[in-house]
Design a protein around this motif. Structure first.
Motif: not given
Length: 129
Positions: A11, A13, A41-43, A45, A47-48, A51
């Motif tokens: 991943l 970020y 991918s994460a845009t 936090y 999303d992090v 994931a």
């Protein structure tokens, strides 16, 4: 003799899609004979966190310059909030900021500009530990 490569899930970020793309390009889809990478991918936090909860990630790469939450703070917060976390790599803008990587709890820190050979090598080392 044929060597089969293990597939890893990584991943990245960053709030900037072009930074995510630069990181992917620096590492490549197959940084070694023994490793292939599937990227997510994460845009932000949230999303992090989603994931990390949803996928079996092998590595999270954090852009130290991400906004509004920088990668260094995100690593530290993730270490405090998640029960289990994958290995982490932070990319910082200046060598002088490497000490912040230790503060954040990141497993490794590298600096911009990304050297594709060294970046891929470091990622493989982390994945294969």
């Amino acid at each position: 003799m044929s060597t089969s490569a293990k597939e890893y899930s990584v991943l990245i970020y960053s709030h900037q899609p072009e930074v995510i793309e630069k990181i992917q390009n620096a590492i490549g889809p197959r940084p070694s004979e023994t490793a292939t990478i599937e990227y997510l991918s994460a845009t932000d936090y949230d999303d992090v966190l989603a994931a990390v909860d949803k996928y079996s990630l092998d590595l999270v790469i954090f852009d130290g310059e991400a906004q509004p939450m920088g990668g260094l703070g995100a690593v530290r917060q993730l270490r405090d909030e998640a029960e289990t976390i994958p290995k982490s790599l932070v990319i910082v803008a200046r060598s002088a900021d490497q000490w912040l990587g230790a503060w954040s709890g990141a497993d490794a820190v590298i600096t911009h500009p990304l050297d594709p050979i060294q970046t891929g090598k470091r990622v493989v080392e982390l994945l294969e530990q």
